[in-house]
Design an enzyme around this catalytic site. Structure first.
Site, short mmCIF file in Angstrom:
data_model
loop_
_atom_site.label_atom_id
_atom_site.label_comp_id
_atom_site.label_asym_id
_atom_site.label_seq_id
_atom_site.Cartn_x
_atom_site.Cartn_y
_atom_site.Cartn_z
N HIS A 161 -4.33 -8.63 -0.05
CA HIS A 161 -4.87 -9.99 -0.17
C HIS A 161 -5.12 -10.59 1.20
O HIS A 161 -4.60 -10.12 2.20
CB HIS A 161 -3.95 -10.90 -0.99
CG HIS A 161 -2.59 -11.13 -0.40
ND1 HIS A 161 -1.50 -10.34 -0.72
CD2 HIS A 161 -2.13 -12.04 0.49
CE1 HIS A 161 -0.43 -10.79 -0.07
NE2 HIS A 161 -0.78 -11.81 0.69
N HIS B 235 -3.44 -15.33 6.97
CA HIS B 235 -2.94 -13.98 7.22
C HIS B 235 -3.72 -12.95 6.41
O HIS B 235 -4.45 -13.31 5.49
CB HIS B 235 -1.43 -13.87 6.94
CG HIS B 235 -1.04 -14.06 5.50
ND1 HIS B 235 -0.74 -15.29 4.95
CD2 HIS B 235 -0.90 -13.17 4.48
CE1 HIS B 235 -0.42 -15.14 3.67
NE2 HIS B 235 -0.51 -13.86 3.36
N GLU C 68 0.60 -9.39 7.30
CA GLU C 68 1.66 -9.19 6.32
C GLU C 68 1.57 -7.75 5.85
O GLU C 68 0.48 -7.25 5.55
CB GLU C 68 1.47 -10.15 5.13
CG GLU C 68 2.49 -9.97 4.01
CD GLU C 68 2.26 -10.93 2.83
OE1 GLU C 68 1.23 -11.63 2.81
OE2 GLU C 68 3.12 -10.94 1.93
CO CO Z 1 0.53 -13.14 1.66
#
Ligand code: CO
Length: 138
Positions: free
Chosen positions: A7, A80, A129
């Site tokens: 994502h 992110h 991440e």
């Molecule tokens: Co995230």
């Protein structure tokens, strides 16, 4: 070592307003319910795309780590990028061994699997991440 993009995290002052953008302007049809992650200080809402998700994140509570980001980006913005990894502890150790600063210890992320964050100063300006993919996905 990294796999798919899972994502892209997008910070927003209002998930409701962002949902209108993704649904009404961009035409996304699969949008989940907003839910809180109090221990992370965020509200989260996932927009499903054919190959990945957009993670909308809105501050939850006064201590939210997103407040600072929104101070600098009052209308929200890309926060992110999340890549999938097979093994979070191995990924953490590799990042550290290669000199990248890992922020904190692995913790359970919004998908219920362990995640780590890697400092944007060691990632070309992008907060990265890394998320362990669920074992049963194999
Ligand atoms: Co995230």
């Amino acid at each position: 070592m990294i796999g798919n993009i899972n994502h892209v995290g997008v910070a927003t002052p209002s998930i409701e307003e962002s949902v209108k953008l993704y649904r009404d302007v961009l035409g996304a049809t699969k949008i989940g319910e907003k839910f809180s992650m109090p221990e992370q200080g965020v509200w989260v809402c996932f927009v499903d795309l054919p190959n990945a998700q957009i993670e909308l994140i809105e501050p939850y509570g006064e201590e939210s780590p997103i407040h600072n980001f929104l101070k600098q980006n009052p209308n929200g913005g890309q926060h992110h990028v999340c890549f999938e990894v097979e093994d979070i502890l191995k990924a953490r150790d590799e990042m550290k061994a290669k000199g990248a600063r890992v922020l904190g210890e692995p913790r359970i992320g919004a998908h219920g699997t362990p995640v780590i964050f890697v400092h944007p100063k060691d990632m070309g300006g992008v907060l990265v991440e890394l998320m362990e993919i669920p074992k049963e996905a194999h």
